[in-house]
Scaffold this motif. Structure first.
Motif, PDB file in Angstrom:
ATOM      1  N   VAL A   1      18.554  49.926 -47.107  1.00 53.69           N
ATOM      2  CA  VAL A   1      17.519  49.183 -47.827  1.00 53.69           C
ATOM      3  C   VAL A   1      17.065  49.981 -49.044  1.00 53.69           C
ATOM      4  O   VAL A   1      16.904  49.429 -50.138  1.00 53.69           O
ATOM      5  CB  VAL A   1      16.322  48.851 -46.901  1.00 53.69           C
ATOM      6  N   ARG A   2      16.887  51.295 -48.865  1.00 54.26           N
ATOM      7  CA  ARG A   2      16.450  52.138 -49.992  1.00 54.26           C
ATOM      8  C   ARG A   2      17.484  52.075 -51.112  1.00 54.26           C
ATOM      9  O   ARG A   2      17.124  51.953 -52.280  1.00 54.26           O
ATOM     10  CB  ARG A   2      16.256  53.587 -49.537  1.00 54.26           C
ATOM     11  N   ARG A   3      18.760  52.115 -50.755  1.00 58.19           N
ATOM     12  CA  ARG A   3      19.810  52.200 -51.768  1.00 58.19           C
ATOM     13  C   ARG A   3      20.228  50.847 -52.339  1.00 58.19           C
ATOM     14  O   ARG A   3      20.600  50.758 -53.509  1.00 58.19           O
ATOM     15  CB  ARG A   3      21.038  52.898 -51.183  1.00 58.19           C
ATOM     16  N   HIS A   4      20.167  49.789 -51.497  1.00 57.72           N
ATOM     17  CA  HIS A   4      20.721  48.495 -51.929  1.00 57.72           C
ATOM     18  C   HIS A   4      19.712  47.355 -51.947  1.00 57.72           C
ATOM     19  O   HIS A   4      20.071  46.241 -52.313  1.00 57.72           O
ATOM     20  CB  HIS A   4      21.885  48.103 -51.010  1.00 57.72           C
ATOM     21  N   GLY A   5      18.508  47.590 -51.517  1.00 60.63           N
ATOM     22  CA  GLY A   5      17.518  46.519 -51.486  1.00 60.63           C
ATOM     23  C   GLY A   5      17.540  45.751 -50.181  1.00 60.63           C
ATOM     24  O   GLY A   5      18.221  46.126 -49.229  1.00 60.63           O
ATOM     25  N   HIS A   6      16.787  44.656 -50.156  1.00 60.66           N
ATOM     26  CA  HIS A   6      16.569  43.917 -48.915  1.00 60.66           C
ATOM     27  C   HIS A   6      17.615  42.848 -48.619  1.00 60.66           C
ATOM     28  O   HIS A   6      17.645  42.306 -47.526  1.00 60.66           O
ATOM     29  CB  HIS A   6      15.180  43.278 -48.940  1.00 60.66           C
ATOM     30  N   ASP A   7      18.443  42.509 -49.581  1.00 65.94           N
ATOM     31  CA  ASP A   7      19.432  41.451 -49.374  1.00 65.94           C
ATOM     32  C   ASP A   7      20.795  42.086 -49.105  1.00 65.94           C
ATOM     33  O   ASP A   7      21.636  42.186 -49.996  1.00 65.94           O
ATOM     34  CB  ASP A   7      19.481  40.536 -50.596  1.00 65.94           C
ATOM     35  N   LEU A   8      21.005  42.502 -47.877  1.00 68.82           N
ATOM     36  CA  LEU A   8      22.238  43.193 -47.506  1.00 68.82           C
ATOM     37  C   LEU A   8      23.247  42.200 -46.938  1.00 68.82           C
ATOM     38  O   LEU A   8      22.910  41.418 -46.053  1.00 68.82           O
ATOM     39  CB  LEU A   8      21.939  44.263 -46.453  1.00 68.82           C
TER      40      LEU A   8
END
Length: 162
Positions: free
Chosen positions: A113-120
């Motif tokens: 989440v820290r690296r790619h955001g909430h839309d994984l």
């Protein structure tokens, strides 16, 4: 050697040997046994914790190297009886399996989440789980749980812990 760490929000000085690994301080020195030792060689990710908000394998770092740092373990995520959204997603989507790898997987999810955001998406989660081993049955439920946890974090305004 005196080492000051903020662990799960509590700052304290610790007298540690120069050879003390962070995982040993957490488990043996502080009783935070949610951080597991799976391989002791940085291969499995069971010892993942957040150091200043970034996932770190606690079996690869000396405690004295982190003087002044903030460490979050699995025990530091929940707020009382309320699970962190990532933890709740693991429970809801049956990502727990035997539970041995779960703390490291939850921390890996927070790093995603820290690296790619909430839309994984599934491909991103699957790729990012390299270095985290589950010896039970597979990763399907873990991947689903991390993607759901990331979305739940967005819905609650939750960010990763520092």
């Amino acid at each position: 050697m005196p080492t000051t760490l903020t662990i799960n929000g509590a700052t304290a000085a610790h007298d540690v040997s120069p050879a003390t690994l962070l995982v040993d301080l957490l488990r043996d020195g502080l009783g935070l046994t949610g951080t597991h030792i799976g391989c002791d060689t940085s291969q499995c990710g069971a010892c993942n914790v957040l150091v200043d908000g970034r996932a770190t394998k606690a079996c690869t770092v000396l405690a004295i190297q982190l003087d002044g740092a903030s460490v979050t373990t699995i025990e530091g995520l929940a707020s009382g009886e309320t699970l962190h959204p990532m933890q709740a997603a693991f429970k809801e989507h049956h990502g727990l399996q035997c539970g041995f790898c779960t703390p490291g997987m939850v921390m890996a999810g927070l790093e995603m989440v820290r690296r790619h955001g909430h839309d994984l998406d599934e491909a991103t989660v699957s790729h990012e789980l390299e270095g985290n081993l589950c010896r039970c049955t597979g990763y399907r439920n873990i991947v689903t749980a991390i993607a759901a946890g990331a979305k739940a974090m967005a819905a609650t305004g939750e960010t990763t812990h520092a």
